[in-house]
Design an enzyme around this catalytic site. Structure first.
Site, PDB file in Angstrom:
ATOM      1  CB  CYS A 108       2.410  -6.046 -15.020  1.00 17.86           C
ATOM      2  SG  CYS A 108       2.214  -6.303 -13.444  1.00 17.86           S
ATOM      3  CG  HIS A 242       0.839  -1.790 -14.508  1.00 16.52           C
ATOM      4  ND1 HIS A 242      -0.915  -2.627 -14.754  1.00 16.52           N
ATOM      5  CD2 HIS A 242       1.526  -1.874 -13.737  1.00 16.52           C
ATOM      6  CE1 HIS A 242      -0.318  -3.161 -13.741  1.00 16.52           C
ATOM      7  NE2 HIS A 242       1.053  -3.196 -13.506  1.00 16.52           N
ATOM      8  CG  ASN A 272      -1.424  -4.539 -10.102  1.00 15.58           C
ATOM      9  OD1 ASN A 272      -1.557  -5.137 -11.340  1.00 15.58           O
ATOM     10  ND2 ASN A 272       0.201  -4.676  -9.946  1.00 15.58           N
TER      11      ASN A 272
HETATM   12  O1  UT7 Z   1       2.445  -4.922 -11.431  1.00 18.20           O
HETATM   13  C1  UT7 Z   1       3.183  -4.570 -10.554  1.00 18.20           C
HETATM   14  C2  UT7 Z   1       2.703  -4.573  -8.828  1.00 18.20           C
HETATM   15  N1  UT7 Z   1       3.745  -3.899  -7.512  1.00 18.20           N
HETATM   16  C3  UT7 Z   1       3.617  -2.107  -7.712  1.00 18.20           C
HETATM   17  O2  UT7 Z   1       3.714  -1.385  -8.311  1.00 18.20           O
HETATM   18  C4  UT7 Z   1       3.728  -1.676  -6.141  1.00 18.20           C
HETATM   19  C5  UT7 Z   1       4.315  -0.624  -6.484  1.00 18.20           C
HETATM   20  N2  UT7 Z   1       4.733  -0.090  -4.984  1.00 18.20           N
HETATM   21  C6  UT7 Z   1       3.375   0.548  -4.514  1.00 18.20           C
HETATM   22  O3  UT7 Z   1       2.720   0.671  -4.778  1.00 18.20           O
HETATM   23  C7  UT7 Z   1       3.660   0.848  -2.947  1.00 18.20           C
HETATM   24  O4  UT7 Z   1       4.951   1.449  -2.323  1.00 18.20           O
HETATM   25  C8  UT7 Z   1       2.663   0.289  -1.694  1.00 18.20           C
HETATM   26  C9  UT7 Z   1       1.249   0.821  -1.757  1.00 18.20           C
HETATM   27  C10 UT7 Z   1       3.282  -1.191  -1.757  1.00 18.20           C
HETATM   28  C11 UT7 Z   1       3.286   0.388  -0.265  1.00 18.20           C
HETATM   29  O5  UT7 Z   1       2.971   2.565  -0.439  1.00 18.20           O
HETATM   30  P1  UT7 Z   1       4.532   3.011   0.512  1.00 18.20           P
HETATM   31  O6  UT7 Z   1       4.075   4.244   0.463  1.00 18.20           O
HETATM   32  O7  UT7 Z   1       5.704   2.867  -0.324  1.00 18.20           O
HETATM   33  O8  UT7 Z   1       4.156   2.540   1.984  1.00 18.20           O
HETATM   34  P2  UT7 Z   1       5.296   2.570   2.235  1.00 18.20           P
HETATM   35  O9  UT7 Z   1       5.846   0.705   2.234  1.00 18.20           O
HETATM   36  O10 UT7 Z   1       5.928   3.475   3.268  1.00 18.20           O
HETATM   37  O11 UT7 Z   1       4.308   1.465   3.975  1.00 18.20           O
HETATM   38  C12 UT7 Z   1       4.264   2.843   4.809  1.00 18.20           C
HETATM   39  C13 UT7 Z   1       3.776   2.808   6.084  1.00 18.20           C
HETATM   40  C14 UT7 Z   1       4.591   1.166   6.675  1.00 18.20           C
HETATM   41  O12 UT7 Z   1       3.835   1.552   8.419  1.00 18.20           O
HETATM   42  P3  UT7 Z   1       5.611   2.120   9.126  1.00 18.20           P
HETATM   43  O13 UT7 Z   1       7.332   1.518   8.911  1.00 18.20           O
HETATM   44  O14 UT7 Z   1       5.902   3.813   8.616  1.00 18.20           O
HETATM   45  O15 UT7 Z   1       5.238   2.249  10.329  1.00 18.20           O
HETATM   46  C15 UT7 Z   1       3.811   0.099   6.685  1.00 18.20           C
HETATM   47  O16 UT7 Z   1       3.935  -1.353   7.564  1.00 18.20           O
HETATM   48  O17 UT7 Z   1       2.353   2.352   6.155  1.00 18.20           O
HETATM   49  C16 UT7 Z   1       2.574   0.470   6.678  1.00 18.20           C
HETATM   50  N3  UT7 Z   1       1.385   0.074   5.257  1.00 18.20           N
HETATM   51  C17 UT7 Z   1       0.244  -0.244   6.312  1.00 18.20           C
HETATM   52  N4  UT7 Z   1      -0.845   0.660   6.880  1.00 18.20           N
HETATM   53  C18 UT7 Z   1      -2.085   0.368   6.524  1.00 18.20           C
HETATM   54  C19 UT7 Z   1       1.731  -1.050   4.908  1.00 18.20           C
HETATM   55  N5  UT7 Z   1       0.897  -1.397   4.673  1.00 18.20           N
HETATM   56  C20 UT7 Z   1      -0.237  -1.110   4.803  1.00 18.20           C
HETATM   57  C21 UT7 Z   1      -2.025  -1.044   5.049  1.00 18.20           C
HETATM   58  N6  UT7 Z   1      -2.888  -0.674   5.724  1.00 18.20           N
HETATM   59  N7  UT7 Z   1      -2.235  -1.912   4.256  1.00 18.20           N
END
Ligand code: UT7
Length: 320
Positions: A108, A242, A272
């Protein structure tokens, strides 16, 4: 260097959060509040080459330049349907150019790295006019059954025409080898002499780790380029970050204590699009006449590798 033309092109298919809710256990509310994404574009009818060529032609038209005037093409891409030949050489044919072409894969951060290479090529007098194209199709490598990853990404392309000038004020790049946080492992073809069992599969991402690295790297690097130039955040017209997650952009903004109006975003429309996010946003700001000659812009990107790239550019415009 200076930027004298921009262009962008997006696939025609709009995939809204509600369309994703039909296929995954997720909700518009979760995706919107956790990422800022409302919809994204996915390549189906068009190819990546189609939109890359369209973006390149628009940038050339904006710069009032013919493709035959180009001395070099640099294409930033993390994956496409060809491992070889380079995407830049395919795009070259599409726009009718005849100059040398080079692909880079810095994930990216590719646009900022391509600006750095352009500055070096211009400084040594190797070339006069360079076309940078960021063309990305992350939808090709994400597993659309994985809700943690697939909801983030979209496809898109954007280009910029670069020529001699004095607009690059500061540049900071970094690479810190960190494979596990974000990778896509390419499958090996049948080979009777090599029977290693290779792991294959879709894009793997540790979202939390990338999130923390991104906020920390971007805030540190923006402070660094400001220090290098003796400028303060107040002197910058726009921080073009980004577009990976609206919460990351917001964290950077709060750290710098700047108004929301100086952190434009379009992640809500496109998700993204890897290295294409910054030049797509730049093109939108330019074409909607938000940029004024003399504006100072910060570009700040991070991605797989882990790579980062942050620079300060003065916007000269192109008199259009
Ligand atoms: O170009 C670089 C590319 N990547 C990035 O920049 C990624 C950077 N990271 C992020 O943007 C965030 O970490 C994410 C958007 C990927 C995830 O957000 P988060 O606030 O870190 O969520 P999490 O992974 O802590 O998940 C929280 C909860 C989990 O459930 P539990 O364990 O709390 O019950 C996940 O299973 O949300 C759940 N979850 C979802 N729920 C509904 C994860 N994805 C989803 C979804 N819909 N799409």
């Amino acid at each position: 260097m200076k930027i004298i033309g921009t262009g962008s092109a997006l696939p025609s298919l709009v995939v809204t959060n509600d369309m994703i809710v039909d296929i995954l256990d997720t909700s518009d509310e979760w995706i919107t509040t956790r990422t800022g994404v409302k919809e994204r574009r996915i390549l189906t009818e068009e190819t990546l080459t189609d939109i890359a060529v369209e973006a390149a032609k628009k940038a050339l038209e904006d710069a009032n330049m013919a493709s035959t005037d180009l001395d070099y093409i640099i294409c930033s891409n993390l994956v496409n349907s060809y491992a070889t030949p380079s995407l830049s050489s395919i795009i070259q044919g599409g726009i009718g150019a005849s100059c040398p072409c080079l692909d880079i894969n810095v994930a990216c951060a590719g646009f900022v790295y391509a600006l750095d290479i352009s500055e070096a090529f211009l400084k040594i007098g190797k070339v006069k006019n360079i076309l940078i194209i960021c063309a990305e199709e992350p939808s090709r490598i994400v597993d659309w059954t994985q809700r943690e990853i697939s909801i983030l990404f979209g496809d898109g392309a954007a280009a910029a025409v670069i020529t001699k000038g004095d607009d690059l004020k500061a540049m900071h790049l970094s690479t810190t080898s960190t494979i596990d946080a974000l990778y896509y492992h390419r499958k090996m073809e049948y080979n009777p002499f090599n029977t290693k069992n290779e792991n294959t599969g879709p894009l793997v991402m540790n979202g939390k780790e990338i999130y923390k690295m991104a906020v920390s790297a971007s805030t540190t690097e923006i402070s660094k380029v400001l220090n290098d130039t003796g400028l303060s955040a107040d002197d910058i017209s726009y921080f073009i970050c980004h577009q990976a997650n609206l919460r990351i952009i917001e964290a950077i903004r709060q750290h710098l204590n700047q108004p929301e109006s100086k952190f434009p975003h379009n992640i809500e429309k496109y998700g993204n699009t890897a290295s294409a996010t910054i030049p797509i946003l730049l093109d939108e700001l330019h074409k909607s006449k938000k940029l004024k000659p003399g504006d100072l812009l910060v570009f700040s990107a991070f991605g797989a590798g882990f790579t980062t790239g942050t620079c300060i550019i003065r916007w000269s415009g192109n008199n259009n």
